[in-house]
Design a protein around this motif. Sequence first.
Motif, PDB file in Angstrom:
ATOM      1  N   ASN A 195       0.703   4.135  -2.800  1.00 29.18           N
ATOM      2  CA  ASN A 195       0.362   5.521  -2.486  1.00 29.18           C
ATOM      3  C   ASN A 195       1.385   6.498  -3.053  1.00 29.18           C
ATOM      4  O   ASN A 195       1.031   7.552  -3.604  1.00 29.18           O
ATOM      5  CB  ASN A 195       0.254   5.711  -0.973  1.00 29.18           C
ATOM      6  CG  ASN A 195      -0.958   5.019  -0.377  1.00 29.18           C
ATOM      7  OD1 ASN A 195      -1.904   4.678  -1.097  1.00 29.18           O
ATOM      8  ND2 ASN A 195      -0.943   4.791   0.926  1.00 29.18           N
ATOM      9  N   ALA A 196       2.661   6.148  -2.931  1.00 35.20           N
ATOM     10  CA  ALA A 196       3.716   7.018  -3.459  1.00 35.20           C
ATOM     11  C   ALA A 196       3.718   7.024  -4.980  1.00 35.20           C
ATOM     12  O   ALA A 196       3.904   8.066  -5.618  1.00 35.20           O
ATOM     13  CB  ALA A 196       5.071   6.576  -2.915  1.00 35.20           C
TER      14      ALA A 196
ATOM     15  N   ARG B 209       0.814  -1.211   0.000  1.00 40.87           N
ATOM     16  CA  ARG B 209       0.000   0.000   0.000  1.00 40.87           C
ATOM     17  C   ARG B 209       0.848   1.261   0.000  1.00 40.87           C
ATOM     18  O   ARG B 209       0.550   2.234  -0.697  1.00 40.87           O
ATOM     19  CB  ARG B 209      -0.938  -0.014   1.206  1.00 40.87           C
ATOM     20  CG  ARG B 209      -1.975   1.101   1.178  1.00 40.87           C
ATOM     21  CD  ARG B 209      -2.983   0.926   2.297  1.00 40.87           C
ATOM     22  NE  ARG B 209      -3.695  -0.337   2.163  1.00 40.87           N
ATOM     23  CZ  ARG B 209      -4.534  -0.824   3.072  1.00 40.87           C
ATOM     24  NH1 ARG B 209      -4.741  -0.152   4.194  1.00 40.87           N
ATOM     25  NH2 ARG B 209      -5.145  -1.974   2.870  1.00 40.87           N
ATOM     26  N   SER B 210       1.931   1.266   0.769  1.00 42.85           N
ATOM     27  CA  SER B 210       2.751   2.478   0.840  1.00 42.85           C
ATOM     28  C   SER B 210       3.419   2.778  -0.495  1.00 42.85           C
ATOM     29  O   SER B 210       3.521   3.950  -0.909  1.00 42.85           O
ATOM     30  CB  SER B 210       3.810   2.335   1.946  1.00 42.85           C
ATOM     31  OG  SER B 210       4.644   1.216   1.698  1.00 42.85           O
TER      32      SER B 210
ATOM     33  N   THR C 260       7.511   8.995  -0.003  1.00 41.50           N
ATOM     34  CA  THR C 260       6.487   9.899  -0.531  1.00 41.50           C
ATOM     35  C   THR C 260       6.552   9.866  -2.048  1.00 41.50           C
ATOM     36  O   THR C 260       7.535   9.395  -2.634  1.00 41.50           O
ATOM     37  CB  THR C 260       6.710  11.351  -0.069  1.00 41.50           C
ATOM     38  OG1 THR C 260       7.959  11.822  -0.612  1.00 41.50           O
ATOM     39  CG2 THR C 260       6.743  11.467   1.451  1.00 41.50           C
TER      40      THR C 260
ATOM     41  N   ASP D 116      10.320   2.915   4.366  1.00 38.59           N
ATOM     42  CA  ASP D 116       8.871   2.999   4.222  1.00 38.59           C
ATOM     43  C   ASP D 116       8.308   4.244   4.908  1.00 38.59           C
ATOM     44  O   ASP D 116       7.432   4.924   4.364  1.00 38.59           O
ATOM     45  CB  ASP D 116       8.235   1.738   4.809  1.00 38.59           C
ATOM     46  CG  ASP D 116       6.816   1.517   4.334  1.00 38.59           C
ATOM     47  OD1 ASP D 116       6.623   0.867   3.301  1.00 38.59           O
ATOM     48  OD2 ASP D 116       5.887   2.016   5.012  1.00 38.59           O
ATOM     49  N   LYS D 117       8.820   4.564   6.089  1.00 36.95           N
ATOM     50  CA  LYS D 117       8.301   5.711   6.847  1.00 36.95           C
ATOM     51  C   LYS D 117       8.659   7.042   6.198  1.00 36.95           C
ATOM     52  O   LYS D 117       8.054   8.071   6.512  1.00 36.95           O
ATOM     53  CB  LYS D 117       8.819   5.667   8.291  1.00 36.95           C
ATOM     54  CG  LYS D 117      10.330   5.794   8.411  1.00 36.95           C
ATOM     55  CD  LYS D 117      10.785   5.650   9.857  1.00 36.95           C
ATOM     56  CE  LYS D 117      12.304   5.751   9.969  1.00 36.95           C
ATOM     57  NZ  LYS D 117      12.765   5.546  11.368  1.00 36.95           N
TER      58      LYS D 117
ATOM     59  N   TYR E   3      10.117  -3.675   3.552  1.00 38.19           N
ATOM     60  CA  TYR E   3       8.914  -3.854   4.357  1.00 38.19           C
ATOM     61  C   TYR E   3       9.287  -3.665   5.824  1.00 38.19           C
ATOM     62  O   TYR E   3      10.128  -4.402   6.359  1.00 38.19           O
ATOM     63  CB  TYR E   3       8.345  -5.246   4.116  1.00 38.19           C
ATOM     64  CG  TYR E   3       7.122  -5.584   4.926  1.00 38.19           C
ATOM     65  CD1 TYR E   3       5.968  -4.799   4.849  1.00 38.19           C
ATOM     66  CD2 TYR E   3       7.100  -6.691   5.772  1.00 38.19           C
ATOM     67  CE1 TYR E   3       4.846  -5.103   5.586  1.00 38.19           C
ATOM     68  CE2 TYR E   3       5.973  -7.012   6.508  1.00 38.19           C
ATOM     69  CZ  TYR E   3       4.849  -6.211   6.413  1.00 38.19           C
ATOM     70  OH  TYR E   3       3.740  -6.522   7.153  1.00 38.19           O
TER      71      TYR E   3
END
Length: 367
Positions: free
Chosen positions: A204-205, A200-201, A320, A316-317, A290
């Motif tokens: 999203n990016a 998902r991340s 963007t 991951d954090k 991950y």
Amino acid sequence: MKVILSGGGTGGHIYPALTIADQIKKLEPTAEFIFVGTQQGLEKDIIPRYGYPLKFIEVAGFKRSLSFDTLRSAFKLFTGLYDAYKIISEEKPDLVIGTGGYVCGPIVFMAALHKIPCCIQEQNAMPGVTNKILSRYVRKVFLGYKEAGKFFKGKAELVYTGNPIRTEILEHTREEAYKELGLDPAKKTILVSGGSRGARSINNAMLDAEIALSGRGEVQVLHATGDVNYDAYMQEVAKRGGVADNIIIKPYLHNMPVALAAADLAVFRAGAIGLAELMAKGVPSVLVPYPYATANHQEFNARAVAATGAAQVILDKELTGDKILEAVEHLLLHVNELEKMQAAAKALGRPQAAETIARQALALIKD
């Protein structure tokens, strides 16, 4: 000759075992194989599809804190050891190979106690607990990453082989891949995948990045969102006004070997086998490990690859759309840098890893 292979829970442990078995079969066509797994792992569904017999033991992984689950896992460990004892006694294998996951602990340990030649294959730069324990009892440990060697304290011989990959990864040319996928050979191809279920991340990016890259003449994107994420992703794309035909979005890539053959750059998670396939094809990457992988092993994998110059890492954090777009655009603009990363990836690749492991494992029988 009879060979037992055990590795389970996730595809990252199961597919290496299957690949090694296929290579042993090529070298010893009359060899018999038995896989050992649990009823809870993915091996229950995957192994039978490849035509290999599968036996089950009852065992569970340990939690990292003391709880009722820990006590239950301890009880299951003794059950698993008894199950393993029965399998070893009945089958009398000539060789036992473990490829990780707690399921291989009892079977490899019990085989070692019976003086049966044993070895394990560790896929990650940060080894799993089971393999670290088993390294004290087996004869050889086959390393997917050199960096893993420092974590093994047993007497086993450490052999850096790289990770075993499917033979079909190497079977496709770029020209064939572009034709099959309907891609433009004049454009650089960015392959995006968060694994079989998607990430998902990363999705999203990539949404922001793909809107920005839409219609660009020098680049095309092939993006697998994962089946469960596809509909929601396409709804978001539609809300943004859609994308041009240089942005190809799929729920799943059923022929990843073809996609890898077409890729000039990949945006990937940092699972060990996925990375091995990228390196074997010489595909540089932007890696987003991950963050919830056991012992953070995906970040260790990603850092090991990045240290050679074959990849860049975005946590991951910190991920963007702007960051991923900046990384991609920089490499598209600086072709020499991209080519250096490709050369580094190719140098890191170990396409013959499965054959090397199979030959060295079989040699243990003759020692």
